[in-house]
Scaffold this active site. Structure first.
Site, PDB file in Angstrom:
ATOM      1  NE  ARG A 111      26.647 -22.187 -31.979  1.00 32.00           N
ATOM      2  CZ  ARG A 111      27.425 -21.164 -31.661  1.00 32.00           C
ATOM      3  NH1 ARG A 111      28.082 -21.163 -30.511  1.00 32.00           N
ATOM      4  NH2 ARG A 111      27.568 -20.147 -32.479  1.00 32.00           N
ATOM      5  CG  ASP A 123       8.119 -14.844 -38.097  1.00 33.22           C
ATOM      6  OD1 ASP A 123       9.276 -14.444 -37.907  1.00 33.22           O
ATOM      7  OD2 ASP A 123       7.115 -14.268 -37.664  1.00 33.22           O
ATOM      8  CG  ASP A 145      19.633 -13.531 -42.765  1.00 33.91           C
ATOM      9  OD1 ASP A 145      19.002 -13.102 -43.753  1.00 33.91           O
ATOM     10  OD2 ASP A 145      20.720 -13.040 -42.397  1.00 33.91           O
ATOM     11  NE  ARG A 153      18.011 -20.590 -44.498  1.00 39.62           N
ATOM     12  CZ  ARG A 153      17.948 -21.887 -44.245  1.00 39.62           C
ATOM     13  NH1 ARG A 153      17.287 -22.683 -45.071  1.00 39.62           N
ATOM     14  NH2 ARG A 153      18.537 -22.403 -43.193  1.00 39.62           N
ATOM     15  CG  ASP A 199      36.521   0.943 -29.668  1.00 37.87           C
ATOM     16  OD1 ASP A 199      36.127   1.989 -29.106  1.00 37.87           O
ATOM     17  OD2 ASP A 199      37.725   0.651 -29.808  1.00 37.87           O
ATOM     18  N   GLY A 232      17.572  -7.760 -37.691  1.00 35.68           N
ATOM     19  CA  GLY A 232      18.752  -7.853 -36.856  1.00 35.68           C
ATOM     20  C   GLY A 232      20.063  -7.660 -37.599  1.00 35.68           C
ATOM     21  CG  HIS A 290      11.725  -5.474 -36.326  1.00 32.71           C
ATOM     22  ND1 HIS A 290      12.250  -5.936 -37.507  1.00 32.71           N
ATOM     23  CD2 HIS A 290      11.847  -6.500 -35.446  1.00 32.71           C
ATOM     24  CE1 HIS A 290      12.674  -7.172 -37.349  1.00 32.71           C
ATOM     25  NE2 HIS A 290      12.449  -7.537 -36.110  1.00 32.71           N
TER      26      HIS A 290
END
Length: 455
Positions: A261, A312, A292, A296, A397, A161, A156
């Site tokens: 959501r 964060d 992320d 921005r 795949d 991600g 990391h």
């Protein structure tokens, strides 16, 4: 789960790549400096594939994808005062072949996560110096039923991600015989501190994400909480339940815009955790939200930016307010934290970190819970949430079909949550969570009953 390691290889880039030292950005320098695991399960065509051909395909395509993604074949080095540097030296990544006498049926119809997954992802030996650790470790496990799992763990400190997902997707494309889709952008200078500063220090924001999180009332440290047993579960929210939470969050007059959501579900998780943990009304609690920054920034970061560009931001509240007020209140606290992340906010955070004499206190080595050095702990009474809702985590795949199931593998740190889209594309969501065992049943109860009461 009985798993036998059969072979271990070092896979290097198939072609000569650029070698040299790279300064990591300030965002690379903080956060979790360990590896993050993910696991995929596949059924393979028994007539067309065999264990040797699958391993060969994976190793060959891995050696080819490491050419454009050459930083992953390098090694990290400590340089001074808790700062890291990336040595692009083509030393390669680790590829392990293993086999299990178990079948997929032994894992359950829904592949429910358990501690058994620990045997399906590579173990990283953190007793070794950091420059001796591969940045990527991969384990191919062949099951008795003919299926396979691919456990991948990535440093990391080098990728977040979106970058990890980019690498895995391109690796799979090359394994299928297709060309690279998006070339990674490796110049991390776009996120380096400026000289002179890109944001005057007088205008630097207050970066509370670097402060120590609150403790339980009456406690002077979190030693007891760190030692408590934790577990990992994955909870499903149907499309109807997601819509119910979103509607509930937007009914109550908090804020002028409709909450997403994500803001609704994250707020619901925060409230449910406060109830399950039995917090007092005046208990301070934080929700660390990972944002992320790629889109921005002004201008936005180049397409394919490869590194850590997530950061964060912290939502704060008293537990009593979260529990007693409508869901929209929790969502409003999260919205406020997310909207804080502007171009100027990101750059002022970079300047803040640049001016720190020592970065060691910002490292979050969550694997070293029992070590003498106490890293930041974001468990009870706090939470941290990561969204994978927009990442291309499904449909990976390698040439024998899409995965049957994927999971963040081991994710049992207290208070850590990951939101994932449902694998069927039906509008459902998955909540992968780690929580103390003593609070898990109560959390599930509040998590679902509070939704049913609004239906």
């Amino acid at each position: 789960m009985p798993v036998t390691l059969k072979a271990c290889y070092t896979v290097k880039p198939i072609e000569t790549t650029w070698c040299g030292r790279v300064s990591l950005s300030e965002w690379d320098q903080t956060g979790n400096v360990t590896h993050v695991p993910i696991i995929y399960f596949y059924r393979t065509p028994s007539q067309e594939s065999n264990n040797n051909s699958i391993a060969s395909t994976l190793k060959d395509s891995l050696s080819r994808v490491l050419v454009p993604f050459y930083p992953l074949a390098g090694r990290l080095h400590w340089i001074n005062n808790g700062r890291l540097e990336l040595d692009c030296n083509a030393m390669g990544v680790q590829f392990i072949e293993a086999e299990s006498s178990s079948s997929f049926e032994d894992l359950g119809d829904d592949f429910s996560p358990s501690s058994e997954y620990n045997y399906l992802v590579p173990t990283v030996d953190y007793t070794l110096p950091i420059h001796g650790l591969p940045l990527v470790l991969i384990q191919l496990t062949n099951f008795k039923c003919g299926g396979v799992s691919i456990g991948i763990t990535l440093s990391h400190a080098v990728v977040d991600g979106p970058s990890a997902s980019h690498f895995i997707s391109e690796w799979a494309r090359l394994a299928r015989g297709e060309p690279l889709q998006t070339v990674p952008f490796h110049d991390r200078k776009v996120l380096h501190a400026g000289d002179p500063p890109s944001v005057p220090l007088a205008r630097c924001h207050s970066h509370t994400e670097f402060d120590e999180p609150p403790l339980l009332l009456g406690k002077t440290d979190n030693t007891e909480e760190r030692k408590k047993k934790t577990a990992m579960v994955i909870l499903k929210l149907s499309k109807t339940q997601v819509e119910t939470l979103k509607k509930t969050a937007n009914y109550g007059g908090y804020g002028n815009d409709s909450y997403s959501r994500y803001e609704a579900i994250a707020g619901h998780i925060w409230r449910s955790a406060c109830k399950a943990r039995g917090h007092k009304e005046d208990q301070p609690t934080t929700l660390t939200v990972i944002v992320d920054s790629r889109s921005r920034m002004e201008p936005p970061l180049p397409k394919g930016y490869f590194g850590n560009a997530t950061l964060d931001t912290v939502a704060t509240s008293l537990a009593g307010d979260l529990v007693s007020k409508p869901l929209g209140y929790a969502s409003s606290r999260i919205r406020e934290a997310i909207e804080r992340v502007s171009d100027e906010y990101v750059r002022s955070g970079i300047e803040f970190l640049k001016n720190q004499e020592d970065l060691r206190r910002f490292h979050q080595d969550l694997h070293a819970i029992e070590s003498e050095k106490k890293e930041p702990f974001y468990g009870n009474p706090n939470l941290a949430v990561v969204s994978w809702l927009t990442l291309p985590i499904y449909g990976v795949d390698f040439g024998w079909g899409k995965e049957l199931y994927m999971s963040p593998a081991t994710h049992d740190f207290d208070g850590d949550f990951v939101l994932l889209p449902g694998p069927d594309g039906d509008g459902s969501l998955l909540v992968c969570l780690g929580l103390q065992v003593e609070h898990m049943d109560a959390f599930k109860k509040h998590f679902y009953e509070d939704i049913e009461s609004k239906s």
